[in-house]
Scaffold this active site. Structure first.
Site, PDB file in Angstrom:
ATOM      1  N   SER A  45       0.865  -1.209  -0.131  1.00 58.95           N
ATOM      2  CA  SER A  45      -0.007   0.068   0.129  1.00 58.95           C
ATOM      3  C   SER A  45       0.882   1.062  -0.070  1.00 58.95           C
ATOM      4  O   SER A  45       2.141   1.329   0.492  1.00 58.95           O
ATOM      5  CB  SER A  45      -0.833   0.035   1.068  1.00 58.95           C
ATOM      6  N   LEU A 110       2.582  -1.291   5.221  1.00 58.28           N
ATOM      7  CA  LEU A 110       2.228  -0.024   5.572  1.00 58.28           C
ATOM      8  C   LEU A 110       3.285   1.132   5.790  1.00 58.28           C
ATOM      9  O   LEU A 110       4.233   0.688   6.352  1.00 58.28           O
ATOM     10  CB  LEU A 110       1.464  -0.202   6.803  1.00 58.28           C
ATOM     11  N   ILE A 141       6.734  -2.720   7.512  1.00 58.45           N
ATOM     12  CA  ILE A 141       6.794  -1.291   7.617  1.00 58.45           C
ATOM     13  C   ILE A 141       7.697  -0.731   6.320  1.00 58.45           C
ATOM     14  O   ILE A 141       8.807  -1.469   6.221  1.00 58.45           O
ATOM     15  CB  ILE A 141       7.268  -0.971   9.012  1.00 58.45           C
ATOM     16  N   LYS A 142       7.192   0.148   5.804  1.00 56.11           N
ATOM     17  CA  LYS A 142       7.717   0.745   4.510  1.00 56.11           C
ATOM     18  C   LYS A 142       8.685   1.837   5.019  1.00 56.11           C
ATOM     19  O   LYS A 142       8.099   2.740   5.537  1.00 56.11           O
ATOM     20  CB  LYS A 142       6.948   0.962   3.483  1.00 56.11           C
ATOM     21  N   ILE A 143       9.709   1.733   4.654  1.00 55.91           N
ATOM     22  CA  ILE A 143      10.850   2.758   4.928  1.00 55.91           C
ATOM     23  C   ILE A 143      11.559   3.049   3.588  1.00 55.91           C
ATOM     24  O   ILE A 143      12.068   2.295   2.914  1.00 55.91           O
ATOM     25  CB  ILE A 143      12.055   2.369   5.920  1.00 55.91           C
TER      26      ILE A 143
END
Length: 944
Positions: A45, A110, A141-143
């Site tokens: 997403s 996310l 977790i998107k970084i």
């Protein structure tokens, strides 16, 4: 049974993920269908995906309404509430995949806030918070894989989080994040922690590279490429795939090394390369190009629905990632030799990618914020704008600039570079104060209850400017609660006004709020001395202190005096809040509490606007920033006279706005000239220098005013309409206009928190009063002329025949288009005097089409005085003074209140003179203020 091509892809070692999520899709069990039929392995997403899902249609409306029915929240919190519901639902749908693959697959991603792409500390905090909120083991977790993101990635892997590293375009960036993953796992292993069931993907973007490179090739071909033409053409649609294939070679080299094998022996999972941006941008290319050519073991391809449908229909499954590696190397070498600058392109794409994500986040939060405001209904004050096309376009451009530059976030961070890079960061304490953080609401409400319980019937606030104008609005708008004292505000040194207040109260049954930020302001100090002496006389020195409350900044002279005299309470202000921004701090809340109102409840009703104006609300839906852009752009277009109308119960807010706007923006020869208490006229009496604001309380009898305001809009005048559902929402307007004023300062290019010209008149007044204390008289003045009880001071050019009529005519003749006329009276502020001054203003406005302002001294010195001295030199000033009919002494001082008032007038006029302003002073001898004002008003009406 026919096996889906996508499922065959999964069986070949590449996991197909879906780059899409929405409430409707989840509710229809679309995710479970893709898992069962296509072997779907995960979901990604991003803000763009959520913007399309949440901002369009009504799928989220019921959830949003239910959430807001329970409690309001900041815009970003509303978004997160909705998004996390989707992420949790997706994670639960993918949980069987996660368990079946032993945590290799089945993830949903996310993203941390895209505004943190270059903020290590912020990314860490955000990632931890989201990880805890979602609370699913198959969350990623998107970084962003920026240089600032790499240390955060390493740290979060060490902490045991699953990380999707996004925005990877270059081989160097990929190598850096691969190293961060390995280093994070090694750190866990050294600490004796498990390294299994920790997953990461490195999202390597593909089609965007070809988009840039192909455009560069086309430009070269159009310009004439000569011998390089054929080679350039052959590289179109090839560079991105070649870049990705070499990245996979790096991956294979990594996992063949000793460091990785040691981790693998402990159960570590590889960090898979995830091919992102796999939808083709060029319609000439096969729609499955970036899937067909990048299939390999231990990889992921996240596809938008359109690409996934295309691959299902006609994709080809074969291990292609290791094919033609030498050809891929040649492609990259040729691109470099031809100067296509892949390194520069990938660097630019990181910045551009971050920008695209922030743009998408802005659009997402704007959509969510707009729905939030709609669903809040009457809980949040509404606004509408009628602006001419040119102004509307300028405002739109300003708001877009503010969005791109993150003004809402910079404002709440106190970023001084938003204004002049001066000391502005020291003066933004009013923002958290609006959330109720500066005061102890329970303590203040208890103070109010105690005062009421002791039978005090009146409360008198002694203060000036920001210490008095906000409390006056609260008092006149909300009144006092049953059984609580009636609040009166005294912000004058005029003897008649002081006597009038004293005559309305029982000294022995009154409480006095002495309010001064600095604690050394002249007016509240001498008023404190006067009423303290009166209370001592009425109840005795031992009891007098119980009738006084001090509101002041810590360590002030007033605080020391209050401790010495045994005040009932000393409430501290915040030195980081300027006076005109202080109404939602102790300076406004103490009078509110003493009037019997619940301070905590007041903040709760104010909070929707605080959130609407918060750091997560983009400018286009941020009520304060939007209004600030309108004010600033209107001023730049020559509409610097902001004229305020209000329905009856809100009528006092104009005086508070006068100070806020004038003192904040009126400097460096520019600024807003606020116009309050000027009766509304027909559209034709106004010039093109006006911006109108109309604040209306629902239920007020304002039908005539509504019709007149409508006529202004129909005539093309710019108009801001604000509606309050009930009076208890007045705090929201304090928030809106404070934010708007600060933002207008940014648009204009000034510091909205200083007041460089206010001190000038104070210095002159101090010199005059000190001289009086020493000599017993004020410095002599030479009049221009006298006409009966009226004495004139001004330029010789005004004298004419020395009559009131000729002098007024000459003074009014100074007014030019775009100027404003000011009537500044150092007399008692009462209804009769206000009516006479109003008649002058209407006459000037209707005859000459100039804006008009008025003020009672010394009150306006702490309000609009800054703009009159430091703002545009477009004012024509009529100052009116008078002998005191009955003067009042100041305890322990040689000087009296009447003399102080006259010294303040002379000091103010001295500064106006020094600043080259156009002025006339008329002094009324003998103390017949009403008679003198009537003569002056008659002359003005005759000579306009």
């Amino acid at each position: 049974m026919i096996v889906s091509t996508l499922k065959k892809l999964s069986e070949a070692g590449q996991s197909p993920w879906l780059d899409f999520v929405s409430r409707e899709f989840l509710n229809k069990r679309g995710l479970q269908k893709l898992v069962a039929e296509d072997g779907l392995g995960g979901v990604t997403s991003n803000p763009s995906i959520f913007e399309k899902a949440m901002g369009q249609g009504s799928d989220y409306d019921s959830s949003l309404q239910a959430f807001l029915d329970r409690a309001d929240a900041d815009v970003v919190d509303v978004y997160e509430h909705l998004a996390i519901q989707d992420i949790q639902a997706a994670a639960d749908a993918l949980r069987p995949v996660y368990e079946r693959t032993q945590a290799l697959d089945g993830y949903v991603s996310l993203e941390v806030s895209p505004y943190l792409a270059f903020d290590i500390a912020g990314s860490l905090v955000e990632a931890r918070r989201l990880w805890k909120m979602v609370d699913r083991p198959n969350l990623m977790i998107k970084i962003p894989g920026t240089a600032d993101g790499v240390p955060a990635i390493r740290q979060l892997i060490e902490e045991g989080m699953n990380i999707n590293v996004t925005l990877l375009f270059s081989l160097d960036s990929y190598r850096a994040v691969a190293e961060a993953y390995v280093a994070g796992l090694e750190a866990r292993a050294r600490a004796g922690k498990s390294v299994d069931r920790i997953a990461s993907v490195a999202s390597f973007f593909v089609s965007r590279i070809d988009g840039r490179i192909d455009a560069a090739i086309d430009a070269r071909l159009k310009a004439g490429a000569g011998a390089d033409e054929a080679l350039l053409k052959s590289l179109k649609g090839k560079v991105a795939i070649a870049n990705a294939k070499i990245a996979y070679q790096d991956y294979e080299q990594l996992i063949a090394g000793a460091r990785w094998k040691a981790l693998a022996a402990k159960g570590a999972q590889v960090q898979r390369l995830l091919w992102a941006s796999t939808g083709v941008k060029n319609p000439d290319y096969p729609d499955t190009l970036y899937v067909d050519t990048l299939i390999g073991r231990d990889t992921v391809n996240t596809m938008p629905p359109k690409t996934m449908d295309a691959f299902r229909d006609h994709g080809t499954v074969a291990e292609t990632i290791n094919q033609d590696i030498e050809s891929a190397k040649r492609v990259l070498a040729d691109a470099e030799r031809l100067g296509l600058d892949l390194a520069g392109v990938t660097a630019d794409l990181v910045v551009d990618g971050a920008k695209q994500f922030t743009d998408a986040a802005d659009a997402l939060l704007a959509a969510v914020g707009a729905k939030r405001s709609t669903f809040l209904g009457k809980r949040q004050n509404t606004v509408s704008y009628d602006l001419p096309d040119t102004l509307a376009k300028a405002v739109e451009k300003c708001l877009d600039h503010a969005r791109k530059d993150g003004w809402q976030r910079r404002l709440w961070k106190g970023d001084a570079s938003l204004w002049t890079s001066g000391d502005e960061s020291k003066w933004t304490g009013w923002l958290p104060a609006a959330e109720g953080t500066q005061v102890d609401a329970r303590l203040l409400s208890q103070l109010g209850r105690d005062i009421a319980a002791e039978g005090f019937r009146d409360a008198v606030l002694l203060g000036m400017g920001g210490s008095s104008l906000g409390p006056e609005v609260l008092s006149l708008t909300l009144g006092s609660a049953k059984g609580a004292p009636r609040l009166q505000v005294l912000d004058s040194t005029d003897p008649a006004q002081i006597a009038a207040v004293q005559s309305r109260i029982d000294i022995a049954r009154s409480v006095f709020i002495v309010s001064s930020k600095s604690g050394a302001t002249l007016e509240p100090e001498i008023l404190r001395a006067y009423f303290h002496a009166a209370v001592v006389k009425a109840v005795g020195a031992d009891k007098a202190g119980r009738q006084f409350v001090a509101v002041t900044d810590p360590g002030s002279q007033l605080e020391a005096a209050a401790r010495r005299d045994g005040y009932r309470a000393i409430i501290s202000g915040d030195p980081a809040i300027g006076g005109r921004y202080s109404v939602l701090s102790a300076f406004g809340m103490v009078p509110l509490a003493v009037s019997g109102h619940d301070v905590a409840a007041f903040y709760e009703r104010t909070r929707p606007m605080v959130r609407a104006c918060g750091p997560s609300a983009p400018p286009a839906i941020n009520p304060g920033i939007y209004l600030g852009a309108v004010i600033g752009e209107a001023l730049k277009a020559g509409r610097d006279k902001l004229t305020v109308f209000a329905s009856p119960k809100l009528s006092s807010i104009g005086y508070w706005l006068e100070q806020l706007l004038a003192e904040s923006t009126g400097k460096q020869g520019k600024g807003v000239v606020p116009v309050a208490a000027e009766p509304i006229g027909a559209p034709g009496v106004y010039g093109s220098d006006r911006l109108f604001a109309y604040l209306k309380l629902a239920g007020d009898d304002s039908r005539d005013l509504d019709a007149q305001v409508d006529a202004l809009a129909r005539a093309g005048h710019p108009l801001v309409r604000i509606t309050l559902a009930d009076a208890g929402l007045i705090g929201q307007e304090f928030v809106r206009w404070e934010v708007a004023t600060a933002i207008a300062g940014a648009v204009i290019g000034i510091d909205p928190f200083d007041q460089p010209d206010v001190e000038a008149s104070k210095i002159k007044t101090r010199a005059l009063t000190d001289d009086y204390e020493n000599t017993g008289k004020l410095a002599a003045e030479t009049p221009l002329a006298e006409d009966g009880a009226l004495v004139f001071y001004g330029d010789a050019a005004l004298k004419g025949d020395g009559s009131l009529k000729s002098i007024i005519a000459a003074h009014l003749a100074r007014l030019q288009a775009g100027d404003y006329a000011a009537v500044l009276a150092y007399v008692e502020r009462n209804a009769a005097h206000e009516a006479l001054i109003e008649s002058m203003r209407v006459a000037i406005r209707d005859a000459r089409h100039n804006a008009t302002v008025s003020g009672f001294g010394p009150r306006f010195l702490h309000s609009t005085g800054q703009a009159y001295k430091g703002g545009p030199n477009s004012g024509v000033f009529l100052q009116i003074t008078s002998d005191a009919a009955k003067d009042l002494p100041i305890p322990d001082r040689r000087i009296s209140f009447g003399v102080v008032e006259l010294a303040q007038a002379q000091g103010d006029l001295g500064v106006l003179r020094e600043r080259g302003r156009r002025w006339l002073r008329i002094h009324i001898k003998g103390g017949d203020v009403a008679g003198g004002l009537e003569r002056i008003a008659h002359a003005v009406r005759q000579e306009v």
